[in-house]
Design a protein around this motif. Structure first.
Motif, PDB file in Angstrom:
ATOM      1  N   VAL A 163      -4.334 -10.572   5.073  1.00  0.00           N
ATOM      2  CA  VAL A 163      -4.231  -9.197   4.579  1.00  0.00           C
ATOM      3  C   VAL A 163      -4.419  -9.210   3.066  1.00  0.00           C
ATOM      4  CG1 VAL A 163      -2.743  -7.168   4.384  1.00  0.00           C
ATOM      5  CG2 VAL A 163      -2.657  -8.589   6.450  1.00  0.00           C
ATOM      6  N   CYS A 164      -5.198  -8.263   2.554  1.00  0.00           N
ATOM      7  CA  CYS A 164      -5.441  -8.180   1.112  1.00  0.00           C
ATOM      8  C   CYS A 164      -4.245  -7.510   0.424  1.00  0.00           C
ATOM      9  CB  CYS A 164      -6.722  -7.398   0.845  1.00  0.00           C
ATOM     10  SG  CYS A 164      -7.443  -7.730  -0.776  1.00  0.00           S
ATOM     11  N   GLU A 165      -3.875  -8.003  -0.740  1.00  0.00           N
ATOM     12  CA  GLU A 165      -2.739  -7.452  -1.485  1.00  0.00           C
ATOM     13  C   GLU A 165      -2.819  -5.938  -1.658  1.00  0.00           C
ATOM     14  OE1 GLU A 165      -0.537  -9.991  -4.817  1.00  0.00           O
ATOM     15  OE2 GLU A 165      -2.675  -9.780  -5.179  1.00  0.00           O
ATOM     16  N   ALA A 166      -4.022  -5.437  -1.900  1.00  0.00           N
ATOM     17  CA  ALA A 166      -4.186  -4.011  -2.176  1.00  0.00           C
ATOM     18  C   ALA A 166      -3.879  -3.146  -0.958  1.00  0.00           C
ATOM     19  CB  ALA A 166      -5.605  -3.734  -2.666  1.00  0.00           C
ATOM     20  N   ASP A 167      -3.829  -3.742   0.233  1.00  0.00           N
ATOM     21  CA  ASP A 167      -3.546  -2.997   1.467  1.00  0.00           C
ATOM     22  C   ASP A 167      -2.110  -3.193   1.946  1.00  0.00           C
ATOM     23  OD1 ASP A 167      -6.171  -2.079   1.594  1.00  0.00           O
ATOM     24  OD2 ASP A 167      -6.851  -3.856   2.675  1.00  0.00           O
ATOM     25  N   PHE A 168      -1.234  -3.696   1.067  1.00  0.00           N
ATOM     26  CA  PHE A 168       0.105  -4.111   1.477  1.00  0.00           C
ATOM     27  C   PHE A 168       1.053  -3.890   0.310  1.00  0.00           C
ATOM     28  CE2 PHE A 168       3.374  -7.237   2.665  1.00  0.00           C
ATOM     29  CZ  PHE A 168       3.427  -7.089   4.036  1.00  0.00           C
ATOM     30  N   ASP A 169       2.259  -3.328   0.591  1.00  0.00           N
ATOM     31  CA  ASP A 169       3.205  -3.084  -0.500  1.00  0.00           C
ATOM     32  C   ASP A 169       4.611  -3.545  -0.120  1.00  0.00           C
ATOM     33  OD1 ASP A 169       4.265  -1.133   1.191  1.00  0.00           O
ATOM     34  OD2 ASP A 169       3.359   0.549   0.120  1.00  0.00           O
ATOM     35  N   ALA A 198      -8.538 -17.322   7.044  1.00  0.00           N
ATOM     36  CA  ALA A 198      -8.693 -16.450   8.201  1.00  0.00           C
ATOM     37  C   ALA A 198      -9.570 -15.246   7.838  1.00  0.00           C
ATOM     38  CB  ALA A 198      -7.315 -15.962   8.665  1.00  0.00           C
ATOM     39  N   PRO A 199     -10.105 -14.535   8.844  1.00  0.00           N
ATOM     40  CA  PRO A 199     -10.812 -13.276   8.573  1.00  0.00           C
ATOM     41  C   PRO A 199      -9.864 -12.268   7.919  1.00  0.00           C
ATOM     42  CG  PRO A 199     -11.122 -13.989  10.851  1.00  0.00           C
ATOM     43  CD  PRO A 199     -10.065 -14.856  10.273  1.00  0.00           C
ATOM     44  N   MET A 200     -10.426 -11.204   7.326  1.00  0.00           N
ATOM     45  CA  MET A 200      -9.597 -10.211   6.647  1.00  0.00           C
ATOM     46  C   MET A 200      -9.243  -9.056   7.583  1.00  0.00           C
ATOM     47  SD  MET A 200      -8.925 -11.477   3.833  1.00  0.00           S
ATOM     48  CE  MET A 200      -7.914 -10.067   3.367  1.00  0.00           C
ATOM     49  N   TRP A 201      -8.004  -8.589   7.469  1.00  0.00           N
ATOM     50  CA  TRP A 201      -7.538  -7.386   8.165  1.00  0.00           C
ATOM     51  C   TRP A 201      -8.226  -6.174   7.534  1.00  0.00           C
ATOM     52  CZ3 TRP A 201      -4.743  -6.779  12.469  1.00  0.00           C
ATOM     53  CH2 TRP A 201      -4.159  -5.548  12.727  1.00  0.00           C
ATOM     54  N   THR A 202      -8.687  -5.243   8.342  1.00  0.00           N
ATOM     55  CA  THR A 202      -9.541  -4.161   7.822  1.00  0.00           C
ATOM     56  C   THR A 202      -8.829  -2.812   7.720  1.00  0.00           C
ATOM     57  OG1 THR A 202     -10.372  -3.741  10.051  1.00  0.00           O
ATOM     58  CG2 THR A 202     -11.641  -5.260   8.672  1.00  0.00           C
ATOM     59  N   LYS A 203      -7.487  -2.819   7.739  1.00  0.00           N
ATOM     60  CA  LYS A 203      -6.742  -1.567   7.593  1.00  0.00           C
ATOM     61  C   LYS A 203      -5.686  -1.720   6.504  1.00  0.00           C
ATOM     62  CE  LYS A 203      -7.320  -0.043  12.400  1.00  0.00           C
ATOM     63  NZ  LYS A 203      -6.624   0.364  13.658  1.00  0.00           N
ATOM     64  N   ASP A 216       3.899  -1.466  14.275  1.00  0.00           N
ATOM     65  CA  ASP A 216       4.443  -0.131  14.569  1.00  0.00           C
ATOM     66  C   ASP A 216       4.172   0.841  13.424  1.00  0.00           C
ATOM     67  OD1 ASP A 216       5.439  -1.071  16.949  1.00  0.00           O
ATOM     68  OD2 ASP A 216       7.488  -1.351  16.215  1.00  0.00           O
ATOM     69  N   CYS A 217       3.765   0.314  12.276  1.00  0.00           N
ATOM     70  CA  CYS A 217       3.531   1.156  11.104  1.00  0.00           C
ATOM     71  C   CYS A 217       2.211   1.916  11.232  1.00  0.00           C
ATOM     72  CB  CYS A 217       3.473   0.296   9.832  1.00  0.00           C
ATOM     73  SG  CYS A 217       4.981  -0.615   9.468  1.00  0.00           S
ATOM     74  N   ARG A 218       2.150   3.049  10.546  1.00  0.00           N
ATOM     75  CA  ARG A 218       0.874   3.739  10.446  1.00  0.00           C
ATOM     76  C   ARG A 218      -0.081   2.888   9.617  1.00  0.00           C
ATOM     77  NH1 ARG A 218       0.904   8.732   7.640  1.00  0.00           N
ATOM     78  NH2 ARG A 218       2.624   7.880   6.407  1.00  0.00           N
ATOM     79  N   SER A 219      -1.375   3.094   9.827  1.00  0.00           N
ATOM     80  CA  SER A 219      -2.366   2.389   9.020  1.00  0.00           C
ATOM     81  C   SER A 219      -3.606   3.257   8.900  1.00  0.00           C
ATOM     82  CB  SER A 219      -2.723   1.031   9.644  1.00  0.00           C
ATOM     83  OG  SER A 219      -3.263   1.206  10.941  1.00  0.00           O
ATOM     84  N   SER A 220      -4.394   2.967   7.900  1.00  0.00           N
ATOM     85  CA  SER A 220      -5.639   3.705   7.706  1.00  0.00           C
ATOM     86  C   SER A 220      -6.748   2.710   7.422  1.00  0.00           C
ATOM     87  CB  SER A 220      -5.507   4.689   6.529  1.00  0.00           C
ATOM     88  OG  SER A 220      -5.285   3.981   5.326  1.00  0.00           O
ATOM     89  N   GLY A 221      -7.979   3.119   7.641  1.00  0.00           N
ATOM     90  CA  GLY A 221      -9.113   2.248   7.396  1.00  0.00           C
ATOM     91  C   GLY A 221      -9.165   1.812   5.941  1.00  0.00           C
ATOM     92  N   SER A 222      -9.537   0.567   5.706  1.00  0.00           N
ATOM     93  CA  SER A 222      -9.648   0.028   4.360  1.00  0.00           C
ATOM     94  C   SER A 222     -11.112  -0.198   4.033  1.00  0.00           C
ATOM     95  CB  SER A 222      -8.884  -1.298   4.261  1.00  0.00           C
ATOM     96  OG  SER A 222      -9.155  -1.950   3.041  1.00  0.00           O
TER      97      SER A 222
END
Length: 346
Positions: A163-169, A198-203, A216-222
């Motif tokens: 997971v990219c830092e910018a998509d995670f808080d 690993a491959p990157m998570w895309t949300k 269980d969390c909401r997510s949006s396209g990245s």
């Protein structure tokens, strides 16, 4: 080199029962000889998912529950990896009807051998229950509560994604640490645990912080399908340890929260060297004293495996359920240092 080509259907009981035809090869290029790894015949049965339940092992053609003394999260993590589940979250024994089990020798497993290489046939009224995280894990860290975050979208998906830092808080981190049975997040920073493999998570995750599982969390396209070097999420969850009953939060009986329960900690060969690690984790300075105190009666405690103390593993990774009247009392320098600082100001 073998001079025939095997043509098995896959159902045969032995390789030489398969059809074969002449091969044009009587030699083989370097690195082209067959290497094979067979998966272990292990499973978790009766839980809420394929990553939780009673540990069963197939040996000599028979599935039986597995049992063994001294099972810790550190050892259970090997089974979770074998099943392609996430991290080991809890492991414990429970009472059942007396039945045949495969007893697994703990010293054999510690040596790195496969489970099936370490079993004997026994009868027992205890069996092992194991819970792995379904879809998140931390890899490359010094404990099960630290590492680079990887996520698996579903059990049919063979790939774990970074997971990219910018998509995670921070709120997302709180959910991950809770899902893994660890303490609150203490460090959230990229590049702590190696480069992305690993491959990157895309949300982008959008957790409120109260969810019980990351998926269980909401997510949006990245917009990201790759991540700059050093920008994959590295996460360290704090260890759920505390000192209680002393004059400050930096002195008292050492307690550990494991499998959802706070209990006193015991372990052989505790010295100031081992105590100093705990003081640092509690942000309490250095170790001043460590002593054993005897209570009037036995109580449930977490016994720390002897091979864990000199290592970098977290205490929870090595905890085993025991009963004891001895408890560990620890004093760190944190309060004394603070008082010294205040005195200097005057």
């Amino acid at each position: 080199m073998w001079t025939k080509e095997f043509q098995c259907g896959g159902h045969e009981s032995a390789l030489l029962d398969c059809r074969s035809s002449g091969s044009a090869r009587n030699t083989c290029s370097p690195g082209k000889a067959v290497g094979l790894t067979c998966s272990e015949s292990v499973r978790l049965e009766g839980g809420g998912s394929r990553c939780a339940g009673t540990l069963e092992l197939k040996y000599q053609g028979e599935w039986r529950p597995a049992f063994g003394s001294d099972w810790t999260l550190k050892k259970a993590a090997d089974v979770c990896r074998e099943l392609d589940c996430g991290s080991a979250v809890s492991v414990g024994r429970r009472e059942s009807s007396d039945r045949p089990v495969w007893d697994i020798w703990s010293y054999c497993v510690r040596s790195g051998s496969a489970l099936r290489d370490c079993v004997t046939s026994e009868s027992s009224s205890y069996i092992l229950d194991l819970t792995c995280s379904d879809s998140v894990r931390l890899v490359g860290g010094s404990s099960l509560c630290s590492g680079r975050l990887e996520v698996k979208s579903d059990q049919s998906n063979q790939w774990w994604s970074s997971v990219c830092e910018a998509d995670f808080d921070q709120q997302d981190a709180e959910v991950v640490c809770r899902e893994l049975g660890c303490g609150a997040p203490s460090v959230l920073q990229g590049a702590l645990y190696g480069e992305v493999e690993a491959p990157m998570w895309t949300k982008e995750f959008q957790c409120g912080g109260h969810e019980s599982a990351l998926l269980d969390c909401r997510s949006s396209g990245s917009a990201r399908n790759t991540c700059s070097p050093g920008k994959a999420v590295g996460l360290t969850c704090s260890e759920p340890v505390r000192l209680v009953g002393g004059d400050s939060r930096c002195a008292g009986t050492l307690e550990l929260k494991h499998n959802g329960e706070w209990r006193p900690v015991i372990g052989s060969d505790w010295t100031l060297k081992e105590a100093a690690v705990t003081c640092r984790r509690l942000d309490c300075g250095s170790a001043v004293s460590v002593e054993w105190r005897k209570e009037l009666s036995d109580r449930s405690v977490w016994m720390i495996s002897y091979d864990c103390l000199p290592s970098r593993f977290a205490l929870r990774d090595c905890a085993k359920s025991r009963s004891s009247s001895d408890i560990l009392h620890l004093t760190c320098s944190g309060l004394q240092e603070a008082e010294a600082g205040q005195t200097g100001e005057h």
